[in-house]
Design a protein around this motif. Structure first.
Motif, PDB file in Angstrom:
ATOM      1  N   GLN A  53       0.832  -1.218   0.000  1.00 47.50           N
ATOM      2  CA  GLN A  53       0.000   0.000   0.000  1.00 47.50           C
ATOM      3  C   GLN A  53       0.865   1.268   0.000  1.00 47.50           C
ATOM      4  O   GLN A  53       0.569   2.241  -0.683  1.00 47.50           O
ATOM      5  CB  GLN A  53      -0.926  -0.010   1.221  1.00 47.50           C
ATOM      6  CG  GLN A  53      -2.041  -1.037   1.123  1.00 47.50           C
ATOM      7  CD  GLN A  53      -2.846  -1.098   2.415  1.00 47.50           C
ATOM      8  OE1 GLN A  53      -2.387  -0.639   3.456  1.00 47.50           O
ATOM      9  NE2 GLN A  53      -4.039  -1.699   2.338  1.00 47.50           N
ATOM     10  N   ILE A  54       1.912   1.236   0.821  1.00 57.99           N
ATOM     11  CA  ILE A  54       2.802   2.411   0.897  1.00 57.99           C
ATOM     12  C   ILE A  54       3.436   2.689  -0.458  1.00 57.99           C
ATOM     13  O   ILE A  54       3.502   3.844  -0.925  1.00 57.99           O
ATOM     14  CB  ILE A  54       3.876   2.190   1.979  1.00 57.99           C
ATOM     15  CG1 ILE A  54       3.208   2.206   3.364  1.00 57.99           C
ATOM     16  CG2 ILE A  54       4.974   3.250   1.901  1.00 57.99           C
ATOM     17  CD1 ILE A  54       4.138   1.747   4.481  1.00 57.99           C
ATOM     18  N   ARG A  55       3.880   1.683  -1.154  1.00 50.22           N
ATOM     19  CA  ARG A  55       4.500   1.856  -2.471  1.00 50.22           C
ATOM     20  C   ARG A  55       3.498   2.395  -3.482  1.00 50.22           C
ATOM     21  O   ARG A  55       3.797   3.275  -4.291  1.00 50.22           O
ATOM     22  CB  ARG A  55       5.086   0.530  -2.952  1.00 50.22           C
ATOM     23  CG  ARG A  55       6.384   0.145  -2.236  1.00 50.22           C
ATOM     24  CD  ARG A  55       7.107  -0.959  -2.988  1.00 50.22           C
ATOM     25  NE  ARG A  55       6.318  -2.173  -3.084  1.00 50.22           N
ATOM     26  CZ  ARG A  55       6.285  -3.147  -2.146  1.00 50.22           C
ATOM     27  NH1 ARG A  55       7.010  -2.994  -1.056  1.00 50.22           N
ATOM     28  NH2 ARG A  55       5.557  -4.223  -2.324  1.00 50.22           N
ATOM     29  N   THR A  56       2.233   1.861  -3.379  1.00 50.83           N
ATOM     30  CA  THR A  56       1.193   2.311  -4.329  1.00 50.83           C
ATOM     31  C   THR A  56       0.884   3.801  -4.127  1.00 50.83           C
ATOM     32  O   THR A  56       0.737   4.561  -5.081  1.00 50.83           O
ATOM     33  CB  THR A  56      -0.084   1.484  -4.119  1.00 50.83           C
ATOM     34  OG1 THR A  56       0.220   0.095  -4.341  1.00 50.83           O
ATOM     35  CG2 THR A  56      -1.190   1.925  -5.089  1.00 50.83           C
ATOM     36  N   HIS A  57       0.765   4.231  -2.867  1.00 56.40           N
ATOM     37  CA  HIS A  57       0.489   5.646  -2.564  1.00 56.40           C
ATOM     38  C   HIS A  57       1.605   6.552  -3.076  1.00 56.40           C
ATOM     39  O   HIS A  57       1.349   7.629  -3.649  1.00 56.40           O
ATOM     40  CB  HIS A  57       0.327   5.808  -1.032  1.00 56.40           C
ATOM     41  CG  HIS A  57       0.049   7.213  -0.626  1.00 56.40           C
ATOM     42  ND1 HIS A  57      -1.166   7.833  -0.854  1.00 56.40           N
ATOM     43  CD2 HIS A  57       0.828   8.141   0.005  1.00 56.40           C
ATOM     44  CE1 HIS A  57      -1.126   9.057  -0.396  1.00 56.40           C
ATOM     45  NE2 HIS A  57       0.087   9.264   0.149  1.00 56.40           N
ATOM     46  N   ALA A  58       2.812   6.103  -2.896  1.00 57.65           N
ATOM     47  CA  ALA A  58       3.971   6.886  -3.361  1.00 57.65           C
ATOM     48  C   ALA A  58       3.938   7.058  -4.872  1.00 57.65           C
ATOM     49  O   ALA A  58       4.217   8.131  -5.417  1.00 57.65           O
ATOM     50  CB  ALA A  58       5.265   6.232  -2.911  1.00 57.65           C
ATOM     51  N   ILE A  59       3.573   5.929  -5.522  1.00 56.09           N
ATOM     52  CA  ILE A  59       3.515   5.987  -6.997  1.00 56.09           C
ATOM     53  C   ILE A  59       2.425   6.961  -7.442  1.00 56.09           C
ATOM     54  O   ILE A  59       2.618   7.765  -8.377  1.00 56.09           O
ATOM     55  CB  ILE A  59       3.264   4.572  -7.568  1.00 56.09           C
ATOM     56  CG1 ILE A  59       4.502   3.708  -7.355  1.00 56.09           C
ATOM     57  CG2 ILE A  59       2.913   4.635  -9.055  1.00 56.09           C
ATOM     58  CD1 ILE A  59       4.273   2.223  -7.621  1.00 56.09           C
ATOM     59  N   ARG A  60       1.259   6.908  -6.753  1.00 54.47           N
ATOM     60  CA  ARG A  60       0.163   7.807  -7.121  1.00 54.47           C
ATOM     61  C   ARG A  60       0.568   9.276  -6.922  1.00 54.47           C
ATOM     62  O   ARG A  60       0.286  10.140  -7.737  1.00 54.47           O
ATOM     63  CB  ARG A  60      -1.077   7.460  -6.274  1.00 54.47           C
ATOM     64  CG  ARG A  60      -2.316   8.240  -6.733  1.00 54.47           C
ATOM     65  CD  ARG A  60      -3.602   7.679  -6.120  1.00 54.47           C
ATOM     66  NE  ARG A  60      -3.598   7.798  -4.684  1.00 54.47           N
ATOM     67  CZ  ARG A  60      -3.491   6.757  -3.851  1.00 54.47           C
ATOM     68  NH1 ARG A  60      -3.394   5.522  -4.361  1.00 54.47           N
ATOM     69  NH2 ARG A  60      -3.500   6.926  -2.534  1.00 54.47           N
ATOM     70  N   LYS A  61       1.202   9.562  -5.778  1.00 53.85           N
ATOM     71  CA  LYS A  61       1.669  10.923  -5.508  1.00 53.85           C
ATOM     72  C   LYS A  61       2.654  11.379  -6.575  1.00 53.85           C
ATOM     73  O   LYS A  61       2.624  12.527  -7.023  1.00 53.85           O
ATOM     74  CB  LYS A  61       2.336  10.994  -4.135  1.00 53.85           C
ATOM     75  CG  LYS A  61       1.384  10.975  -2.961  1.00 53.85           C
ATOM     76  CD  LYS A  61       0.638  12.300  -2.903  1.00 53.85           C
ATOM     77  CE  LYS A  61      -0.272  12.351  -1.685  1.00 53.85           C
ATOM     78  NZ  LYS A  61      -1.047  13.610  -1.662  1.00 53.85           N
ATOM     79  N   ALA A  62       3.499  10.513  -6.968  1.00 48.73           N
ATOM     80  CA  ALA A  62       4.491  10.848  -7.995  1.00 48.73           C
ATOM     81  C   ALA A  62       3.802  11.219  -9.297  1.00 48.73           C
ATOM     82  O   ALA A  62       4.173  12.167  -9.991  1.00 48.73           O
ATOM     83  CB  ALA A  62       5.453   9.677  -8.213  1.00 48.73           C
ATOM     84  N   HIS A  63       2.780  10.402  -9.623  1.00 51.00           N
ATOM     85  CA  HIS A  63       2.030  10.684 -10.858  1.00 51.00           C
ATOM     86  C   HIS A  63       1.350  12.066 -10.785  1.00 51.00           C
ATOM     87  O   HIS A  63       1.346  12.816 -11.762  1.00 51.00           O
ATOM     88  CB  HIS A  63       0.984   9.592 -11.092  1.00 51.00           C
ATOM     89  CG  HIS A  63       1.540   8.390 -11.806  1.00 51.00           C
ATOM     90  ND1 HIS A  63       1.992   8.415 -13.096  1.00 51.00           N
ATOM     91  CD2 HIS A  63       1.727   7.107 -11.364  1.00 51.00           C
ATOM     92  CE1 HIS A  63       2.438   7.230 -13.460  1.00 51.00           C
ATOM     93  NE2 HIS A  63       2.290   6.394 -12.408  1.00 51.00           N
ATOM     94  N   GLU A  64       0.783  12.349  -9.602  1.00 46.05           N
ATOM     95  CA  GLU A  64       0.134  13.657  -9.446  1.00 46.05           C
ATOM     96  C   GLU A  64       1.141  14.787  -9.599  1.00 46.05           C
ATOM     97  O   GLU A  64       0.856  15.811 -10.245  1.00 46.05           O
ATOM     98  CB  GLU A  64      -0.550  13.736  -8.073  1.00 46.05           C
ATOM     99  CG  GLU A  64      -1.793  12.867  -7.972  1.00 46.05           C
ATOM    100  CD  GLU A  64      -2.382  12.872  -6.564  1.00 46.05           C
ATOM    101  OE1 GLU A  64      -1.796  13.560  -5.685  1.00 46.05           O
ATOM    102  OE2 GLU A  64      -3.422  12.226  -6.344  1.00 46.05           O
TER     103      GLU A  64
END
Length: 638
Positions: A53-64
């Protein structure tokens, strides 16, 4: 039996319910056990999933963050694109497409505001420097465009175009006499109310372009440059238009050196020029100013003031030179003309030269109006004094109307053509008295001053009869002129009647002084006989023929002398002349007829009677008809 049966049934149902409840409790305990097992397994699963979950959130933030960065980059790139477009338009210049050029300037300002609020962009300073440099260049080209556009459409107005804007009654006549100058006699109401057509100083299609350019310069803070360009261009055009019209800048010294006829013509022109300048040229310039500087009222007022101040000064300086020049009676009427035009234009001047910036110009115009009024009033006072003290040695040998009398009377007649203006003067400088009574009072003082002067001049005559004839002629001229003019209403019937009596008194005095002596020659008194006896009753006996002959000779000699002298005298008014001849004939002819009838036969019976009886009564009547004709000495008798 029935009761037992029901009890048994209830017991059975109770047993069933207890069994059912026990079974439900067992199920519940089993479910709780199962759920507890799930909770343990889910907790373990969550623990196992947390890193994912932590990795997924980081990836989403990066995309934003990437999306935001891309969007910011797109905006910045679009600003760079807009900057390039604006630069292209700026470098091309405003001449071909002013609207597009102004859009480019507006875009540059937006770009500058954008990078000013986005200082985090590391190249923002460089972009700002470039954009500001472009904007400065654009403003410079804009100023140049405004200057060229204004200059190319600013042309001196030809006089004919200005004349076309005048009402028909004020336009120069075709014979080139500079007509349309309604000065010299009365307040011209038509000139005030007639319609004027303003000249087109700058084409209407150009004014919006100039307005847009001016607006950009003001927004850029270049008001002073704008003011300078407008002033230097339009000020020269206005001055040149006035020069073409014929306006000159003359000093007090220039005015003082001019011949009166030349100066009078220039004053007439000045009145015409003032009307054209204020109602057409300056009004047109105000209209242009207001359209170019629409939305910037104080700037419009300032520009208009600076553009017109030199032209206004050129016009007012001439009026001021006249007002300050040496006073003389003949200047009164042109001063009143000048005062009239300044009062006529007062409302237009206050309206056209509105605002604080034009205050000095308005004050200058008001100051000139007051100086003209004051000089006119002082000249009026000078005239009254000059009339009384006039010491001209112009000899009026024939006793006719003196040039001073006709001059003063004509002067007074002209005054009544200006009575509206004079009453205004009295209101401004008077002591609160009714303006009509003040005008009447001044007129009476002038007439009295003239009479006093004429009394003095009459004493120059050695012959008392001519003294009375002179006064009779001049006062009669005054009375007749007053009766035929508006002065009669102001001076009143009493004045007229009183002076008519004075005329009659001088006529009677003339008759007495001039003809008493000759009447004595045709009187029987003093005729005595050779023996010293007196002539008595109607009888001619005892009369000395010698004494009678002497009496006839004396009559002839005196009549010849009177006829010769008084034929050279003049009574210019036909009615008065005939009246005076008749008055003389009424006393002389009856006396002579009686004398001739009574004593003529005594002389006729002697030698050479024609030597003594020279005239018949009819001869005398005919010769009396030759009196006061102003004949020269060498002119023969009729």
């Amino acid at each position: 039996m029935a009761v037992d049966s029901r009890m048994d049934l209830l017991s059975e149902r109770a047993v069933l319910m207890r069994a059912s409840l026990q079974k439900s409790q067992t199920i519940t305990d089993n479910v709780v056990s199962i759920l507890g097992s799930f909770d343990s397994r889910l907790s373990a699963l969550e623990t196992a999933m947390r890193p994912t979950q932590i990795r997924t959130h980081a990836i989403r933030k990066a995309h934003e963050n990437i999306d935001r960065t891309l969007k910011a980059a797109e905006v910045i790139l679009s600003q760079f694109d807009l900057l390039r477009q604006a630069e292209t338009k700026v470098l091309k210049g405003p001449h071909e497409d002013l609207e597009s050029y102004l859009d480019a300037i507006a875009q540059l300002r937006k770009i500058i505001r954008y990078f000013m609020s986005n200082k985090s962009f590391k190249s923002s300073d460089g972009v700002l420097n470039h954009a500001n440099s472009l904007l400065a260049k654009a403003q410079s080209k804009l100023e140049e465009e405004f200057k060229q556009l204004l200059a190319s459409y600013s042309k001196a107005v030809e006089p004919d175009r200005l004349f076309d804007g005048l009402p028909n009654s004020l336009r120069p006549s075709s014979d080139g006499d500079g007509g349309g100058k309604p000065h010299g006699g009365h307040h011209n109401d038509d000139a005030e109310t007639a319609a004027y057509t303003l000249p087109i100083l700058i084409p209407s299609r150009v004014l919006p372009l100039l307005h847009d350019l001016a607006q950009q310069m003001v927004q850029a803070g270049h008001q002073q440059q704008l003011l300078q360009i407008y002033r230097e261009t339009r000020s020269f055009i206005l001055e040149e238009s006035l020069r073409k019209l014929g306006v000159e800048k003359l000093s007090k010294e220039d005015v003082q050196r001019m011949q009166w006829e030349v100066l009078e013509a220039k004053i007439g022109n000045w009145i015409h020029f003032m009307r054209i300048a204020v109602k057409l040229l300056f009004a047109g310039e105000r209209q242009v100013c207001d359209q170019i500087f629409r939305g910037f009222d104080s700037l419009s007022d300032q520009c208009f003031a600076e553009v017109t101040v030199s032209s206004v000064s050129m016009l007012l300086s001439f009026g001021d030179a006249i007002a300050r020049s040496k006073r003389s009676p003949e200047k009164l009427f042109v001063l009143l003309d000048m005062y009239e035009i300044m009062r006529e234009l007062h409302t237009e001047i206050e309206t056209i030269f509105k605002g604080k910036a034009c205050l000095e110009i308005r004050d200058s115009a008001t100051g000139l109006t007051k100086r003209l009024a004051q000089t006119a009033q002082e000249t009026f006072g000078d005239f009254e004094e000059a009339v009384e003290k006039d010491a001209t040695k112009t000899a009026v040998l024939d006793g006719t109307v003196h040039p001073l009398t006709s001059y003063v009377i004509n002067y007074v007649k002209f005054l009544f053509d200006y009575q509206t203006t004079l009453k205004q003067l009295f209101l401004e400088f008077g002591n609160g008295d009714d303006s009509n009574s003040q005008l009447a009072s001044v007129t009476m003082r002038i007439m009295q001053a003239l009479q006093n002067n004429l009394d003095g001049k009459s004493k120059q005559y050695k012959d008392p009869a001519l003294t009375h004839l002179f006064l009779m002629n001049n006062i009669h001229y005054m009375v007749r002129s007053v009766r035929r003019s508006e002065a009669k209403d102001l001076l009143g019937d009493d004045w007229v009647q009183r002076h008519r009596r004075i005329v009659q008194q001088h006529a009677n005095q003339y008759k007495r002084v001039a003809w008493t002596k000759i009447l004595q020659c045709s009187s029987a008194q003093g005729l005595t006989s050779s023996g010293g006896g007196s002539l008595e009753g109607g009888n001619s006996s005892g009369v000395s023929r010698g004494l009678l002959k002497e009496r006839f000779k004396m009559f002839n000699m005196q009549f010849d002398e009177l006829h010769q002298r008084q034929s050279q005298w003049t009574v210019p008014d036909t009615e008065l002349r005939e009246s005076l001849r008749l008055a003389v004939a009424e006393v002389l002819l009856p006396a002579y007829r009686s004398f001739l009838k009574r004593f003529g036969p005594l002389v006729e019976s002697g030698k050479n009677p024609q030597k003594y009886i020279k005239y018949t009564a009819e001869d005398l009547e005919r010769l009396l008809g030759e009196l006061f004709e102003g004949k020269s000495m060498n002119e023969p008798r009729r």
